[in-house]
Design an enzyme around this catalytic site. Structure first.
Site, short mmCIF file in Angstrom:
data_model
loop_
_atom_site.label_atom_id
_atom_site.label_comp_id
_atom_site.label_asym_id
_atom_site.label_seq_id
_atom_site.Cartn_x
_atom_site.Cartn_y
_atom_site.Cartn_z
N LYS A 286 0.82 -1.22 0.00
CA LYS A 286 0.00 0.00 0.00
C LYS A 286 0.85 1.26 0.00
O LYS A 286 0.59 2.21 -0.75
CB LYS A 286 -0.94 -0.03 1.21
CG LYS A 286 -1.82 1.20 1.36
CD LYS A 286 -3.01 0.92 2.27
CE LYS A 286 -2.62 0.25 3.55
NZ LYS A 286 -1.68 1.04 4.38
N ALA B 250 -2.85 1.35 12.76
CA ALA B 250 -4.27 1.37 12.42
C ALA B 250 -5.05 0.24 13.07
O ALA B 250 -6.27 0.28 13.10
CB ALA B 250 -4.44 1.29 10.90
N LYS C 13 6.97 -6.94 10.04
CA LYS C 13 6.22 -6.28 8.98
C LYS C 13 7.12 -5.50 8.03
O LYS C 13 6.88 -5.42 6.83
CB LYS C 13 5.18 -5.33 9.58
CG LYS C 13 4.35 -4.59 8.54
CD LYS C 13 3.36 -3.63 9.20
CE LYS C 13 2.59 -2.85 8.16
NZ LYS C 13 3.43 -1.90 7.42
N TRP D 270 6.68 -0.84 -8.05
CA TRP D 270 7.88 -1.31 -7.37
C TRP D 270 9.03 -1.40 -8.38
O TRP D 270 10.13 -0.93 -8.11
CB TRP D 270 7.64 -2.68 -6.73
CG TRP D 270 8.78 -3.11 -5.82
CD1 TRP D 270 8.85 -2.96 -4.47
CD2 TRP D 270 10.02 -3.75 -6.22
NE1 TRP D 270 10.05 -3.45 -3.99
CE2 TRP D 270 10.79 -3.94 -5.04
CE3 TRP D 270 10.54 -4.15 -7.44
CZ2 TRP D 270 12.05 -4.54 -5.07
CZ3 TRP D 270 11.80 -4.74 -7.47
CH2 TRP D 270 12.55 -4.93 -6.29
N ARG E 187 2.74 8.34 6.99
CA ARG E 187 3.08 8.20 8.41
C ARG E 187 4.57 7.89 8.57
O ARG E 187 5.24 7.47 7.64
CB ARG E 187 2.27 7.08 9.04
CG ARG E 187 0.79 7.34 9.14
CD ARG E 187 0.06 6.11 9.65
NE ARG E 187 0.18 5.01 8.70
CZ ARG E 187 -0.02 3.73 9.01
NH1 ARG E 187 -0.31 3.39 10.24
NH2 ARG E 187 0.09 2.80 8.09
N PHE F 66 3.12 -8.27 -8.90
CA PHE F 66 4.29 -9.00 -8.41
C PHE F 66 4.84 -9.83 -9.56
O PHE F 66 4.08 -10.25 -10.45
CB PHE F 66 3.91 -9.91 -7.23
CG PHE F 66 3.91 -9.23 -5.89
CD1 PHE F 66 4.84 -9.57 -4.91
CD2 PHE F 66 2.99 -8.23 -5.60
CE1 PHE F 66 4.83 -8.95 -3.67
CE2 PHE F 66 2.98 -7.61 -4.37
CZ PHE F 66 3.91 -7.97 -3.40
N THR G 55 3.92 1.48 -1.03
CA THR G 55 4.62 1.52 -2.32
C THR G 55 3.72 2.10 -3.40
O THR G 55 4.15 2.93 -4.21
CB THR G 55 5.09 0.10 -2.70
OG1 THR G 55 5.93 -0.42 -1.67
CG2 THR G 55 5.85 0.11 -4.02
N PHE H 244 -3.32 -0.49 7.03
CA PHE H 244 -3.99 -1.78 6.83
C PHE H 244 -5.17 -1.64 5.87
O PHE H 244 -5.14 -0.83 4.96
CB PHE H 244 -4.40 -2.39 8.18
CG PHE H 244 -3.21 -2.68 9.07
CD1 PHE H 244 -2.14 -3.43 8.60
CD2 PHE H 244 -3.15 -2.20 10.37
CE1 PHE H 244 -1.03 -3.70 9.41
CE2 PHE H 244 -2.05 -2.47 11.19
CZ PHE H 244 -1.00 -3.22 10.70
#
Length: 556
Positions: A71, A273, A105, A409, A94, A381, A73, A301
């Protein structure tokens, strides 16, 4: 394949004064923190008040899985892509917490060729904001215990202190402790505990305050506990709000950095979150909106957590107008929601996609309920097959959902141009009919029930005896018209992290409520959610090191 840190360390950054100049900032509007970071003036937002605000794009996602959603990215990549198509854009994010960075994470600076830089600084100590919040929080905790030790004029009941100490690291051993042992000179013994810094009420206050004076006012309104007569005690009763605000006078200033493609990014505040409200600061978002024609921001999230809190809590507190939403999904995560194990994700499995896509459908329904236009971003991906991508794209088309394949990405802004063009078109052509999930005048249990049923898809809620008693007490104290901040697992729409996909016929259990009066909301803890996480068996920290010449390695 290059790692995120390899890509970041090869990037060429502009001096921060060039980024400030690109935003037409004057010398008094910012101060440098080294060559590539800066603090924006605390008065900049007031100075820009007469300027029109840019369009705000909120990036959210499906429920996260170990397969990854990307998210942040996509947020960075979309900001870069908007600039590529000629839209002056500022990103608002953030700040990462050391707990996830050192744990499992990862960081919160994006990835690949869609990162905010310098990623090493941002993911570690950055400009010291989280440390300042930790210091202010723990200074208050020390003053509470000192007041009790020095005669307890306020008659604070040591058994009913609500305010906890914090640290910016996952440390399960500190969840429940005893302080004050060792005799009369060591304080008054009592049970206590630690939260992680990003769950601190002071973190929430920093992110919801509109200026320094509002920050002080909110700190004064922190409810720290109860007297022996069960009357609430506030920071203002201790008369220490000035000292605590002093510790945060620099932390309230937003941080200016840049992406790998030199797009301006404002990074400020970092509440989780799942156990907090999950959004960067109001000051940062509103400042970005004054400096750019478009703002790309994110909430933590899935849409069940960060987006709901952004739209029900943050937009109310900051009078923020959201123009459109991007919902991020990955083929990998959808397959996990469809029952595929993590080690089987590289195998094509359209049948699992057909099951897992129900999770995406629920989050779409949530954004539709809020009345906001949206675009679904399929975050690509390398292991995704064309058949799988075609299935999700066709499903979106058949449902009437705007969709864009993104490859930010690997390709940076270039890989997000389709998404950028579609989100601009969506903003320009789609109507929005925004509404909140609940009204502030609803009772506390009604607000909780509406979130559980409308956003999570629950059948109903179940309140513990403690929660029922707390609701009665809070409404008696006049706190009944505050928003609700749900603390819930991020992995499931339910309060059971094992229930992936789109569960049905479930109940959300509310075990207790916590008043965050300074922040301006009531926290409702569901299921087994913890406000101090723990580290995994093999933390990411095991892979991190620094070379003899000071180069950081192993940081993603």
């Amino acid at each position: 394949m290059k790692t995120d840190i390899d890509i970041a360390q090869e990037a060429t950054l502009k001096p921060i004064h060039d980024i400030a100049n690109d935003l037409h900032l004057e010398q008094e509007d910012w101060e440098p923190y080294g060559h590539t970071k800066a603090k924006l003036s605390a008065t900049l937002l007031d100075k820009l008040a007469s300027k029109p605000s840019g369009k705000i794009i909120l990036v959210t996602a499906i429920n996260p899985t170990p397969a990854g959603e990307g998210k942040s990215t996509v947020t960075v990549g979309l900001g870069q892509a908007l600039n590529k198509i000629g839209k002056k854009t500022v990103i608002a994010l953030r700040e990462p917490s050391l707990g996830p960075v050192m744990g499992i994470k990862g960081g919160a600076a994006g990835g690949g060729y869609s990162q905010v830089l310098p990623m090493e600084d941002i993911n570690l100590h950055f400009t010291g904001d989280l440390h300042a919040i930790t210091s202010a929080n723990n200074a208050l905790a020390a003053m509470i215990d000192n007041h009790i030790h020095q005669g307890n004029q306020l008659q604070i009941d040591p058994r009913r202190i609500e305010f906890k100490r914090v640290m910016d690291m996952n440390d399960r051993a500190l969840r429940q402790i005893v302080v004050g042992l060792g005799g009369p000179l060591r304080g008054v013994p009592r049970e206590d505990g630690f939260n992680i810094t990003v769950a601190s009420e002071i973190m929430a206050i920093l992110c919801l305050a509109t200026d320094l004076q509002d920050l002080k006012k909110r700190i004064a309104n922190i409810m720290i506990g109860y007297t022996y007569k069960e009357e609430p005690v506030y920071v203002r009763d201790l008369a220490v709000e000035g000292a605590l605000t002093l510790l945060l006078k620099d932390a309230i200033k937003p941080n200016l950095v840049q992406t790998i493609e030199n797009t301006p990014a404002i990074i400020h505040g970092g509440p989780f979150a799942n156990i907090a409200h999950g959004c960067n600061s109001i000051i940062a978002t509103k400042t970005a909106a004054k400096l750019g024609d478009y703002v790309v921001t994110e909430a933590g999230f899935g849409a069940d957590l960060g987006a709901e809190k952004f739209l029900d809590i943050k937009t109310r507190a900051g009078n923020i107008d959201t123009d459109a939403v991007v919902i991020v999904a990955t083929i990998r995560a959808l397959k996990m929601h469809g029952g595929v194990a993590k080690d089987q994700l590289t195998t094509e499995n359209v049948e699992a996609l057909k099951t897992g896509i129900a999770n995406l459908k629920k989050h779409v329904e949530t954004i539709e309920y809020f009345g906001l236009p949206f675009v679904i971003a399929i975050n690509k991906f390398p292991t995704d097959t064309q058949t799988e991508i075609d299935y999700v794209s066709t499903w979106c088309d058949e449902m009437g959902y705007e969709v864009a394949l993104t490859d930010v990405w690997a390709k940076g802004g270039e890989g997000g141009i389709e998404l950028a063009e579609k989100i601009v078109q969506t903003i320009e052509t789609r109507e929005k009919n925004f509404k909140h999930v609940y009204e502030l005048t609803d009772s506390l249990d009604t607000k909780i029930r509406k979130i559980a049923q409308i956003v999570y898809g629950a059948t109903d809620i179940e309140l513990s005896a403690k929660a029922k008693k707390q609701i009665a007490l809070f409404e008696e104290q006049g706190w009944g018209e505050l928003p609700i901040c749900m603390a819930k697992t991020q992995y499931s729409l339910s309060d059971n992290p094992a229930l992936l996909g789109r569960p049905f016929d479930f109940t959300i259990t509310i075990r207790e409520l916590r008043p965050s009066i300074g922040a301006g909301f009531i926290v409702a803890l569901t299921g087994d959610i913890m406000t101090m996480p723990g580290l995994p068996k093999k933390p990411a920290a095991l892979n991190m090191n620094v070379t003899e010449d000071g180069k950081i390695v192993g940081l993603f």
